[in-house]
Write a protein that holds these residues in place. Structure first.
Motif, PDB file in Angstrom:
ATOM      1  N   LYS A 257      77.686 147.827 -45.816  1.00  0.00           N
ATOM      2  CA  LYS A 257      78.788 148.632 -46.353  1.00  0.00           C
ATOM      3  C   LYS A 257      78.970 149.903 -45.529  1.00  0.00           C
ATOM      4  CE  LYS A 257      80.516 150.839 -50.570  1.00  0.00           C
ATOM      5  NZ  LYS A 257      80.268 151.073 -52.020  1.00  0.00           N
ATOM      6  N   ASN A 258      77.891 150.636 -45.315  1.00  0.00           N
ATOM      7  CA  ASN A 258      77.991 151.858 -44.518  1.00  0.00           C
ATOM      8  C   ASN A 258      78.257 151.547 -43.046  1.00  0.00           C
ATOM      9  OD1 ASN A 258      77.768 154.154 -46.251  1.00  0.00           O
ATOM     10  ND2 ASN A 258      75.625 153.620 -46.614  1.00  0.00           N
ATOM     11  N   LYS A 261      81.944 150.985 -42.798  1.00  0.00           N
ATOM     12  CA  LYS A 261      82.657 152.266 -42.932  1.00  0.00           C
ATOM     13  C   LYS A 261      82.618 153.033 -41.626  1.00  0.00           C
ATOM     14  CE  LYS A 261      82.684 156.525 -45.684  1.00  0.00           C
ATOM     15  NZ  LYS A 261      81.990 157.265 -46.788  1.00  0.00           N
ATOM     16  N   ARG A 264      84.819 151.419 -38.903  1.00  0.00           N
ATOM     17  CA  ARG A 264      86.242 151.744 -39.058  1.00  0.00           C
ATOM     18  C   ARG A 264      86.528 153.184 -38.607  1.00  0.00           C
ATOM     19  NH1 ARG A 264      85.496 148.543 -43.910  1.00  0.00           N
ATOM     20  NH2 ARG A 264      86.672 146.608 -43.734  1.00  0.00           N
ATOM     21  N   ASN A 265      85.645 154.102 -38.971  1.00  0.00           N
ATOM     22  CA  ASN A 265      85.829 155.493 -38.545  1.00  0.00           C
ATOM     23  C   ASN A 265      85.808 155.603 -37.023  1.00  0.00           C
ATOM     24  OD1 ASN A 265      86.110 156.707 -41.075  1.00  0.00           O
ATOM     25  ND2 ASN A 265      83.899 156.934 -41.344  1.00  0.00           N
ATOM     26  N   ASP A 286      84.073 146.001 -47.694  1.00  0.00           N
ATOM     27  CA  ASP A 286      84.979 147.049 -48.158  1.00  0.00           C
ATOM     28  C   ASP A 286      84.188 148.195 -48.747  1.00  0.00           C
ATOM     29  OD1 ASP A 286      87.223 145.643 -47.375  1.00  0.00           O
ATOM     30  OD2 ASP A 286      87.273 144.512 -49.265  1.00  0.00           O
TER      31      ASP A 286
END
Length: 286
Positions: A257-258, A261, A264-265, A286
């Motif tokens: 999950k992280n 994230k 995407r960043n 997600d």
């Protein structure tokens, strides 16, 4: 009356600017006619007061009363260099050297311009001449070490960074660059020690945090890698590589999950390697 006061304030501001520029340019050592200031002062200023370097650029086009021809050529070279006109910088620095062939700062500056043009042999020659003129010129040793590192001559790179640090033990950039050299040798523990010293000298050194995190990642210490990437991102929230590598560390810890994230960043900031990998392997969360 108001207009008169504003005119007086404007004249006062111009006077202050002129005096400030005079002091800045005196600090950066006119090439002839006045005592030369050691280059290590500039080294230190570049680390603790980068805004002064910006001020130097802004003042470089303001001629001093009675400025020498060599100083004018040097200032023109600085202006060209900051505009990324490296050929122009070399032309002006060469003119300054013809007038005064014994100024280490100008040789070092021309060496940097040659380096940016990819002419490593001329860059090394200029750094060597700067060192010959001023054997305590830490910045010239550091710059030559960087060229050696780019050429793959890591042993010479480390030797030059060692000398820069010997001259100036508070030279964060030299520790950082020596850390990069050790990293390229695969000596991650020595790299970590040097990055840590760079951070101790300059606690806001985002690159040093990032690269120390990368060394921890190579050693398999993903939690420490994440901690260093956290700090790098705190200092520079737009640090795409730090998001990417923190995501890799999360991925290796099984925290998809992280990892997703951060992937995407990083991609939002232009570095999409991890996002592409996770997408291709259907690992996004997600």
């Amino acid at each position: 009356m108001i207009a008169g006061r504003r005119l007086c304030e404007a004249k006062s501001s111009i006077s202050l600017l002129a005096r400030a520029c005079y002091r800045i340019k005196r600090f950066f050592a006119p090439i002839t006619g006045e005592p030369k200031i050691k280059a290590r002062v500039i080294d230190k200023l570049s680390k603790i007061a980068p805004t002064a370097l910006i001020a130097l650029y802004l003042c470089a086009s303001i001629p001093l009363f009675g400025a020498s021809a060599a100083e004018k050529a040097f200032n023109q070279g600085l202006n060209a260099y900051i505009r990324d006109d490296f050929q122009g910088a070399i032309r002006h620095f060469t003119q300054a050297i013809k007038i005064d062939p014994n100024n280490a700062i100008v040789y070092n500056s021309r060496g940097k311009a040659y380096k940016n043009l990819g002419d490593t042999s001329k860059a090394i020659a200029d750094y060597a001449q700067a060192i010959k003129i001023d054997p305590n010129y830490a910045n010239a040793y550091n710059n030559r070490g960087n060229v050696y590192a780019n050429l793959g001559d890591i042993s010479r790179a480390i030797a030059d960074h060692n000398q820069a640090i010997k001259i100036n033990p508070d030279y964060a950039l030299a520790y950082y660059n020596r850390g990069l050299a050790y990293y390229n040798l695969g000596d991650y523990n020595k790299a970590i020690v040097d990055y840590a010293q760079a951070i101790k000298i300059n606690p806001d050194y985002a690159f040093a945090y990032y690269n120390r995190g990368l060394a921890y990642y190579r050693l398999g210490d993903h939690n420490k890698a994440i901690a260093d990437c956290n700090q790098a991102i705190k200092i520079n929230p737009d640090y795409a590589n730090a998001y990417n590598n923190r995501g890799l560390a999360y991925y290796n810890l099984g925290d998809l999950k992280n990892a997703a994230k951060d992937a995407r960043n990083a991609c939002d900031l232009g570095f999409c390697d991890l996002l592409k990998y996770m997408g291709e392997n259907k690992l996004l969360r997600d």
